[in-house]
Write a protein that holds these residues in place. Sequence first.
Motif, PDB file in Angstrom:
ATOM      1  N   GLY A 169      -7.499  62.482 -66.774  1.00  0.00           N
ATOM      2  CA  GLY A 169      -8.727  62.503 -67.550  1.00  0.00           C
ATOM      3  C   GLY A 169      -9.735  63.521 -67.045  1.00  0.00           C
ATOM      4  O   GLY A 169     -10.577  64.009 -67.813  1.00  0.00           O
ATOM      5  N   GLN A 170      -9.657  63.851 -65.761  1.00  0.00           N
ATOM      6  CA  GLN A 170     -10.553  64.856 -65.202  1.00  0.00           C
ATOM      7  C   GLN A 170     -10.273  66.228 -65.811  1.00  0.00           C
ATOM      8  O   GLN A 170     -11.185  66.998 -66.092  1.00  0.00           O
ATOM      9  CB  GLN A 170     -10.388  64.916 -63.680  1.00  0.00           C
ATOM     10  CG  GLN A 170     -10.714  63.614 -62.962  1.00  0.00           C
ATOM     11  CD  GLN A 170     -12.199  63.294 -63.024  1.00  0.00           C
ATOM     12  OE1 GLN A 170     -13.040  64.180 -62.998  1.00  0.00           O
ATOM     13  NE2 GLN A 170     -12.517  62.013 -63.122  1.00  0.00           N
ATOM     14  N   TRP A 171      -8.994  66.533 -66.002  1.00  0.00           N
ATOM     15  CA  TRP A 171      -8.623  67.791 -66.654  1.00  0.00           C
ATOM     16  C   TRP A 171      -9.144  67.823 -68.099  1.00  0.00           C
ATOM     17  O   TRP A 171      -9.710  68.822 -68.555  1.00  0.00           O
ATOM     18  CB  TRP A 171      -7.106  67.951 -66.659  1.00  0.00           C
ATOM     19  CG  TRP A 171      -6.524  68.353 -65.345  1.00  0.00           C
ATOM     20  CD1 TRP A 171      -6.009  67.528 -64.394  1.00  0.00           C
ATOM     21  CD2 TRP A 171      -6.384  69.685 -64.853  1.00  0.00           C
ATOM     22  NE1 TRP A 171      -5.558  68.253 -63.323  1.00  0.00           N
ATOM     23  CE2 TRP A 171      -5.768  69.589 -63.580  1.00  0.00           C
ATOM     24  CE3 TRP A 171      -6.715  70.942 -65.349  1.00  0.00           C
ATOM     25  CZ2 TRP A 171      -5.481  70.696 -62.801  1.00  0.00           C
ATOM     26  CZ3 TRP A 171      -6.425  72.057 -64.578  1.00  0.00           C
ATOM     27  CH2 TRP A 171      -5.812  71.933 -63.320  1.00  0.00           C
ATOM     28  N   GLU A 172      -8.931  66.736 -68.790  1.00  0.00           N
ATOM     29  CA  GLU A 172      -9.329  66.685 -70.192  1.00  0.00           C
ATOM     30  C   GLU A 172     -10.846  66.806 -70.335  1.00  0.00           C
ATOM     31  O   GLU A 172     -11.342  67.513 -71.232  1.00  0.00           O
ATOM     32  CB  GLU A 172      -8.845  65.371 -70.810  1.00  0.00           C
ATOM     33  CG  GLU A 172      -7.318  65.239 -70.822  1.00  0.00           C
ATOM     34  CD  GLU A 172      -6.864  63.862 -71.227  1.00  0.00           C
ATOM     35  OE1 GLU A 172      -7.727  62.985 -71.451  1.00  0.00           O
ATOM     36  OE2 GLU A 172      -5.639  63.640 -71.307  1.00  0.00           O
ATOM     37  N   ALA A 173     -11.583  66.142 -69.452  1.00  0.00           N
ATOM     38  CA  ALA A 173     -13.040  66.224 -69.521  1.00  0.00           C
ATOM     39  C   ALA A 173     -13.528  67.635 -69.215  1.00  0.00           C
ATOM     40  O   ALA A 173     -14.443  68.147 -69.879  1.00  0.00           O
ATOM     41  CB  ALA A 173     -13.655  65.228 -68.538  1.00  0.00           C
ATOM     42  N   ALA A 174     -12.915  68.282 -68.217  1.00  0.00           N
ATOM     43  CA  ALA A 174     -13.328  69.640 -67.869  1.00  0.00           C
ATOM     44  C   ALA A 174     -12.984  70.628 -68.984  1.00  0.00           C
ATOM     45  O   ALA A 174     -13.766  71.530 -69.295  1.00  0.00           O
ATOM     46  CB  ALA A 174     -12.647  70.059 -66.567  1.00  0.00           C
ATOM     47  N   ASN A 175     -11.811  70.453 -69.599  1.00  0.00           N
ATOM     48  CA  ASN A 175     -11.440  71.329 -70.711  1.00  0.00           C
ATOM     49  C   ASN A 175     -12.361  71.146 -71.909  1.00  0.00           C
ATOM     50  O   ASN A 175     -12.657  72.105 -72.630  1.00  0.00           O
ATOM     51  CB  ASN A 175      -9.990  71.059 -71.130  1.00  0.00           C
ATOM     52  CG  ASN A 175      -8.989  71.670 -70.163  1.00  0.00           C
ATOM     53  OD1 ASN A 175      -9.182  72.778 -69.685  1.00  0.00           O
ATOM     54  ND2 ASN A 175      -7.911  70.939 -69.883  1.00  0.00           N
ATOM     55  N   SER A 176     -12.829  69.921 -72.104  1.00  0.00           N
ATOM     56  CA  SER A 176     -13.675  69.647 -73.264  1.00  0.00           C
ATOM     57  C   SER A 176     -15.037  70.328 -73.181  1.00  0.00           C
ATOM     58  O   SER A 176     -15.676  70.555 -74.201  1.00  0.00           O
ATOM     59  CB  SER A 176     -13.869  68.134 -73.421  1.00  0.00           C
ATOM     60  OG  SER A 176     -14.631  67.614 -72.329  1.00  0.00           O
ATOM     61  N   ILE A 177     -15.488  70.660 -71.974  1.00  0.00           N
ATOM     62  CA  ILE A 177     -16.771  71.343 -71.835  1.00  0.00           C
ATOM     63  C   ILE A 177     -16.594  72.839 -71.613  1.00  0.00           C
ATOM     64  O   ILE A 177     -17.541  73.542 -71.272  1.00  0.00           O
ATOM     65  CB  ILE A 177     -17.608  70.733 -70.689  1.00  0.00           C
ATOM     66  CG1 ILE A 177     -16.878  70.874 -69.342  1.00  0.00           C
ATOM     67  CG2 ILE A 177     -17.937  69.276 -70.973  1.00  0.00           C
ATOM     68  CD1 ILE A 177     -17.700  70.395 -68.150  1.00  0.00           C
ATOM     69  N   GLN A 183     -12.127  77.399 -62.555  1.00  0.00           N
ATOM     70  CA  GLN A 183     -13.315  76.562 -62.371  1.00  0.00           C
ATOM     71  C   GLN A 183     -12.944  75.093 -62.225  1.00  0.00           C
ATOM     72  O   GLN A 183     -13.546  74.369 -61.421  1.00  0.00           O
ATOM     73  CB  GLN A 183     -14.267  76.759 -63.552  1.00  0.00           C
ATOM     74  CG  GLN A 183     -14.964  78.100 -63.580  1.00  0.00           C
ATOM     75  CD  GLN A 183     -15.799  78.283 -64.827  1.00  0.00           C
ATOM     76  OE1 GLN A 183     -15.513  77.725 -65.887  1.00  0.00           O
ATOM     77  NE2 GLN A 183     -16.865  79.075 -64.707  1.00  0.00           N
ATOM     78  N   ILE A 184     -11.966  74.655 -63.000  1.00  0.00           N
ATOM     79  CA  ILE A 184     -11.534  73.248 -62.907  1.00  0.00           C
ATOM     80  C   ILE A 184     -10.983  72.957 -61.514  1.00  0.00           C
ATOM     81  O   ILE A 184     -11.307  71.929 -60.903  1.00  0.00           O
ATOM     82  CB  ILE A 184     -10.487  72.943 -63.990  1.00  0.00           C
ATOM     83  CG1 ILE A 184     -11.102  73.068 -65.380  1.00  0.00           C
ATOM     84  CG2 ILE A 184      -9.921  71.535 -63.795  1.00  0.00           C
ATOM     85  CD1 ILE A 184     -10.095  72.927 -66.509  1.00  0.00           C
ATOM     86  N   TYR A 185     -10.151  73.865 -61.006  1.00  0.00           N
ATOM     87  CA  TYR A 185      -9.592  73.669 -59.671  1.00  0.00           C
ATOM     88  C   TYR A 185     -10.702  73.681 -58.614  1.00  0.00           C
ATOM     89  O   TYR A 185     -10.719  72.837 -57.709  1.00  0.00           O
ATOM     90  CB  TYR A 185      -8.575  74.760 -59.359  1.00  0.00           C
ATOM     91  CG  TYR A 185      -7.168  74.439 -59.824  1.00  0.00           C
ATOM     92  CD1 TYR A 185      -6.456  73.380 -59.267  1.00  0.00           C
ATOM     93  CD2 TYR A 185      -6.550  75.208 -60.803  1.00  0.00           C
ATOM     94  CE1 TYR A 185      -5.169  73.083 -59.676  1.00  0.00           C
ATOM     95  CE2 TYR A 185      -5.251  74.918 -61.220  1.00  0.00           C
ATOM     96  CZ  TYR A 185      -4.570  73.857 -60.659  1.00  0.00           C
ATOM     97  OH  TYR A 185      -3.300  73.562 -61.067  1.00  0.00           O
ATOM     98  N   ARG A 186     -11.619  74.632 -58.737  1.00  0.00           N
ATOM     99  CA  ARG A 186     -12.625  74.806 -57.692  1.00  0.00           C
ATOM    100  C   ARG A 186     -13.654  73.684 -57.667  1.00  0.00           C
ATOM    101  O   ARG A 186     -14.018  73.193 -56.589  1.00  0.00           O
ATOM    102  CB  ARG A 186     -13.335  76.153 -57.885  1.00  0.00           C
ATOM    103  CG  ARG A 186     -14.418  76.426 -56.851  1.00  0.00           C
ATOM    104  CD  ARG A 186     -15.056  77.785 -57.072  1.00  0.00           C
ATOM    105  NE  ARG A 186     -16.120  78.021 -56.100  1.00  0.00           N
ATOM    106  CZ  ARG A 186     -16.892  79.112 -56.083  1.00  0.00           C
ATOM    107  NH1 ARG A 186     -16.703  80.066 -56.990  1.00  0.00           N
ATOM    108  NH2 ARG A 186     -17.833  79.253 -55.179  1.00  0.00           N
ATOM    109  N   TYR A 187     -14.126  73.265 -58.828  1.00  0.00           N
ATOM    110  CA  TYR A 187     -15.252  72.331 -58.876  1.00  0.00           C
ATOM    111  C   TYR A 187     -14.846  70.881 -59.159  1.00  0.00           C
ATOM    112  O   TYR A 187     -15.607  69.968 -58.849  1.00  0.00           O
ATOM    113  CB  TYR A 187     -16.253  72.773 -59.952  1.00  0.00           C
ATOM    114  CG  TYR A 187     -16.871  74.116 -59.685  1.00  0.00           C
ATOM    115  CD1 TYR A 187     -17.782  74.294 -58.643  1.00  0.00           C
ATOM    116  CD2 TYR A 187     -16.542  75.231 -60.454  1.00  0.00           C
ATOM    117  CE1 TYR A 187     -18.350  75.534 -58.387  1.00  0.00           C
ATOM    118  CE2 TYR A 187     -17.098  76.470 -60.201  1.00  0.00           C
ATOM    119  CZ  TYR A 187     -18.005  76.621 -59.168  1.00  0.00           C
ATOM    120  OH  TYR A 187     -18.567  77.846 -58.911  1.00  0.00           O
ATOM    121  N   ILE A 188     -13.665  70.676 -59.729  1.00  0.00           N
ATOM    122  CA  ILE A 188     -13.284  69.321 -60.142  1.00  0.00           C
ATOM    123  C   ILE A 188     -12.093  68.791 -59.355  1.00  0.00           C
ATOM    124  O   ILE A 188     -12.173  67.746 -58.690  1.00  0.00           O
ATOM    125  CB  ILE A 188     -12.965  69.281 -61.654  1.00  0.00           C
ATOM    126  CG1 ILE A 188     -14.134  69.828 -62.473  1.00  0.00           C
ATOM    127  CG2 ILE A 188     -12.629  67.849 -62.068  1.00  0.00           C
ATOM    128  CD1 ILE A 188     -15.403  69.030 -62.358  1.00  0.00           C
TER     129      ILE A 188
END
Length: 270
Positions: A169-177, A183-188
């Motif tokens: 769900g973290q991937w999906e939330a990051a992709n949605s914004i 950036q997803i790897y670095r910050y999430i």
Amino acid sequence: MAAVPIWARLRRGASSVPVSFLIYLLLMWGLVEVALKGAEAMGYNWQWYRVPKYFFSAGPEGITLGEIPWGLVGTITLSTLAFVLALGIGLLIALMRLSDLIIGRAVARVFLEIVRNMPLLVLLYVFYYVFGPIFGLDRYTASVLCLAVFHGALISEIFRGGINAVAKGQWEAANSIGMTTPQIYRYIILPQSIKFMLPPMTGEVVNMIKSSAIVSVIAVVELTTVGRNIISDTYLSFEIWFTIAAVYMAVTMLISIFASYLERRYAVQD
């Protein structure tokens, strides 16, 4: 209230800190006793009084460090350089295995299969005697690269496991914004995966410290090499090897204690 079974109480008591510490002391006493009996059977003449000067010596100019502390500095320096490089290699290989690129996954798989199925000593010989003359590597650089590549392969699996442990769900939330993959790897993803990677990564740090001893076969100056040199000059085999082993154990125990502190800190933050 139901009575606690006797086996459960015994298991709980055996797992307590005082009992565990007592068992550890008994094991250490048993090992020391076996070593002493073996040395006595050989007619070995213990000379522990000669060991302190290899830690430090006092003279008119003050206290001077001996060979063993300098060897420990060499081990820590070598292990630190190799581990930092191994982190970069491990992260790169893990990202390649998790990528959508077929070539990237294939290259990562081949790298892992070759490195993980090759003994560390053989890999060291390859880096020093094969890659050394080709690329102009000195023995120290070859040692750092060998340790980094070997442990980088192991660390890549730790990275991959930690990344996969983060909820999808973290991937999906990051992709949605609209965040990009870097950036997803670095910050999430990577910040959240630290708590999953910390225990096995601690094991790799300890393994790196111990693995660094193998570079003594090509005469790189570190703790084991210093121990071998002292023994060749003094013939104090038992005393020096016991001392070197104790130094290694002290270093790895300090690392484990620090890692336990970090684990508790992350647990509190969660």
